[in-house]
Enzyme design. Structure first.
Site, PDB file in Angstrom:
ATOM      1  N   ASP A 287       0.794  -1.223  -0.075  1.00  0.00           N
ATOM      2  CA  ASP A 287      -0.112  -0.037  -0.013  1.00  0.00           C
ATOM      3  C   ASP A 287       0.913   1.257  -0.094  1.00  0.00           C
ATOM      4  OD1 ASP A 287      -2.046   1.763   0.152  1.00  0.00           O
ATOM      5  OD2 ASP A 287      -2.345   1.163   2.161  1.00  0.00           O
ATOM      6  N   ASP A 346     -10.593   4.002  -1.171  1.00  0.00           N
ATOM      7  CA  ASP A 346     -11.363   2.947  -0.195  1.00  0.00           C
ATOM      8  C   ASP A 346     -13.019   2.907  -0.390  1.00  0.00           C
ATOM      9  OD1 ASP A 346      -8.893   2.883   0.719  1.00  0.00           O
ATOM     10  OD2 ASP A 346      -9.219   2.995   2.695  1.00  0.00           O
TER      11      ASP A 346
HETATM   12  C1  GAL Z   1      -5.571   2.201   2.772  1.00  0.00           C
HETATM   13  C2  GAL Z   1      -6.204   0.837   1.777  1.00  0.00           C
HETATM   14  C3  GAL Z   1      -7.282   0.263   2.587  1.00  0.00           C
HETATM   15  C4  GAL Z   1      -6.656  -0.528   3.843  1.00  0.00           C
HETATM   16  C5  GAL Z   1      -5.955   0.740   4.676  1.00  0.00           C
HETATM   17  C6  GAL Z   1      -5.138   0.099   5.971  1.00  0.00           C
HETATM   18  O1  GAL Z   1      -4.683   2.893   2.200  1.00  0.00           O
HETATM   19  O2  GAL Z   1      -6.747   1.695   0.729  1.00  0.00           O
HETATM   20  O3  GAL Z   1      -7.478  -0.773   1.778  1.00  0.00           O
HETATM   21  O4  GAL Z   1      -5.453  -1.281   3.403  1.00  0.00           O
HETATM   22  O5  GAL Z   1      -5.081   1.551   4.074  1.00  0.00           O
HETATM   23  O6  GAL Z   1      -4.430   1.136   6.723  1.00  0.00           O
END
Ligand code: GAL
Length: 542
Positions: A287, A346
């Site tokens: 990520d 998200d």
């Molecule tokens: C975001 C991601 C989510 C989740 C989250 C965890 O950036 O898009 O799916 O993984 O981080 O902190």
């Protein structure tokens, strides 16, 4: 004379304070001027034993404190100068105003003002932070320069990472984030794995059990990543998941910290990949989130390539999932060895979110160039050609079963994801599923559309007000046809055989949600589609 108290706990500091009160240590205000000029970390203990860390470089001149909050931790790009800093009578105070950032998750930037106040204990401070959701207390202690400001890592040249041969159909499984966020632990994951088998989901194709953010603890003396208290033995957990005939996935980030502020893989990519392989990891979600502090905008692909190569070097087959909805990720995703990449911010468990992501526009619309208007967003439909065997657009994990949508809305969500050839990563609590939820996630006829081996993109047949019709040619000559109604009242939605490119009539038509054959007319078919609902058909043409 720099002392490093990186592991000193609050309890030790309190002990120190007791000693202080007994007069066994010299009064701290007698310290020489400028002594606070150093690198510091503010670390707030989390209940899982890991720390939420923020790094600083302070400069002391008499009672005046200046310096910066460093980009390394949760602060995004660039250092931020401190405002109003002072050190007086053993009390250290300063304020940081963090500029907001535009991200796919935060389109409207808001500055965050954080105030720090700490009382000296030994060589550190018992500190509290107020402002926004990041309030709390912890210790403020000296830290080595190379931890506060990690040295720039080697930047290999851009090159194409070979296809890893995995994920020939969109990956299916489960991920912890949508339902559990941070409240995920070893016990819950084991129970989810049990439920995956008992519910029949494993046998329907859902095999990955993926732990998202917040599993990581601190690195050990050799820099090896460990699980935090919630995950005391990752290898044993992976073994358990494997013993159920399932596969095991983890999450990390190319920056020094993950999105939730846990340890990331920056500068440890190969070591982490080896650790994952040793534990038995089969899937990695990587990520971007906070990596912009250590990589330039034109190094995003490179940052993902580094982990793509590290994973392949381990020799273990590991599905590689990129989590960053940057404009052209679908162009270079396959070149960094990735099997899937996010094409949205998200997802939320709301009809508004599912509808926006599914029908668009929800995909970043193009690079933002100075002095030019922001390019409009695109729909998943507009980037559908970027998907190919082994390389999938990822409109984010499923919300089916999380409770805020109607059954018709969840059917629409699931149908759309299947028509888009999206990964099917359930995001609900598999231990407690209603019959409706089971009937959606376990609808094998609909799953078969998602997993169709030809992997061909869907095509729009019509769009008329609130109704939209799409088709997908399948590997055996059949055609999947989805009739969607986005409107707030039931609607008649129809197709003619001609509009689907069928000469004469289909040989048979089946309703995949009702699980029954459909009587059709000579020239086409019209159904009453419920509010926010769908009718999904499979047509035999040969
Ligand atoms: C975001 C991601 C989510 C989740 C989250 C965890 O950036 O898009 O799916 O993984 O981080 O902190």
């Amino acid at each position: 004379n720099r002392l490093h108290f990186a592991t000193r706990s609050l309890r030790q500091m309190l002990k120190c304070a007791t000693v202080l009160m007994l007069g066994a240590q010299p009064a701290l205000s007698q310290r020489s001027e400028g002594n606070l000029s150093d690198f510091w970390v503010f670390q707030m203990p989390r209940s899982d034993g890991s720390f939420d860390k923020s790094y600083f470089e302070l400069e002391q001149k008499g009672e005046r404190i200046s310096g910066s909050a460093l980009h390394t931790g949760r602060f995004g790009r660039g250092d931020t100068p401190l405002a109003e800093g002072s050190f007086r009578d053993g009390i250290l105070r300063f304020t940081v105003s963090l500029p907001g950032r535009v991200t796919p998750h935060e389109p409207v930037p808001k500055p965050t003002v954080l105030s720090y106040e700490g009382r000296q204990f030994g060589d550190g401070f018992a500190m509290s932070r107020t402002g926004s959701s990041r309030s709390g207390s912890g210790e403020f202690i000296r830290v080595k320069a190379e931890i506060a400001r990690p040295p720039r890592t080697a930047r290999p040249p851009l090159r194409n990472v070979p296809d890893n041969g995995l994920a020939r159909t969109p990956p299916m499984g489960w991920n912890s984030w949508n339902k559990f966020k941070r409240a995920i632990d070893d016990k819950t994951v084991r129970e989810i794995a049990d439920a995956m088998v008992e519910s029949g989901m494993r046998d329907a194709g859902y095999v990955y059990i993926n732990i998202d953010d917040t599993w990581a603890g601190e690195r050990d003396a050799d820099g090896k990543i460990t699980g935090n208290r919630k995950f005391p033995d990752m290898k044993a957990l992976a073994d358990y998941v494997h013993s159920k005939g399932l596969k095991f996935g983890l999450y990390s980030a190319p920056g020094p910290v993950t999105c939730a502020g846990y340890e990331g893989s920056y500068g440890h990519e190969e070591q982490d990949a080896r650790t994952y392989a040793e534990w038995g990891v089969d899937f990695l979600k990587y990520d971007w989130c906070r990596a912009s502090g250590v990589y330039d905008d034109d190094e995003i692909r490179l940052a993902f390539q580094i982990m793509g190569e590290a994973l392949q070097k381990t020799g273990r087959p590991i599905v590689y999932s990129l989590s960053f909805a940057v404009y052209d990720v679908w162009e270079w995703g396959p070149k960094v060895g990735a099997n899937l990449w996010r094409t949205t911010g998200d997802i939320q468990d709301s009809w508004e979110s599912v509808e926006r992501i599914g029908f668009g526009p929800s995909v970043a619309g193009g690079p933002e160039l100075p002095g030019q208007p922001k390019p409009p967003g695109q729909a998943q439909y507009d980037v559908r050609h970027a998907t190919s065997i082994g390389h999938w657009n990822d409109p984010d994990m499923l919300e089916v079963g999380n409770g805020n949508l109607t059954t018709d809305e969840y059917r629409t969500h699931f149908t759309l994801w299947c028509m888009l050839r999206a990964p099917l990563l359930a995001g609900n609590d598999l231990r407690h599923m209603t019959e409706e939820t089971r009937s959606i996630l376990l609808n094998r006829e609909v799953i078969a559309i998602d997993q169709d081996p030809a992997g061909l993109p869907m095509q729009r047949v019509s769009r008329d007000g609130d109704t939209e019709v799409y088709l997908r040619p399948l590997h055996d000559g059949d055609i999947a046809v989805a009739l969607f109604n986005r409107g707030d009242t039931p609607a008649e939605v129809g197709v003619t055989w001609e509009s689907l490119g069928i000469e004469g009539q289909p040989r048979a038509v089946r309703d995949l949600w009702k699980h029954e054959p459909v009587e059709v007319a000579d020239r086409g078919y019209t159904a009453t589609v419920p509010t926010h609902g769908v009718v999904l058909l499979r047509l035999k043409t040969k």
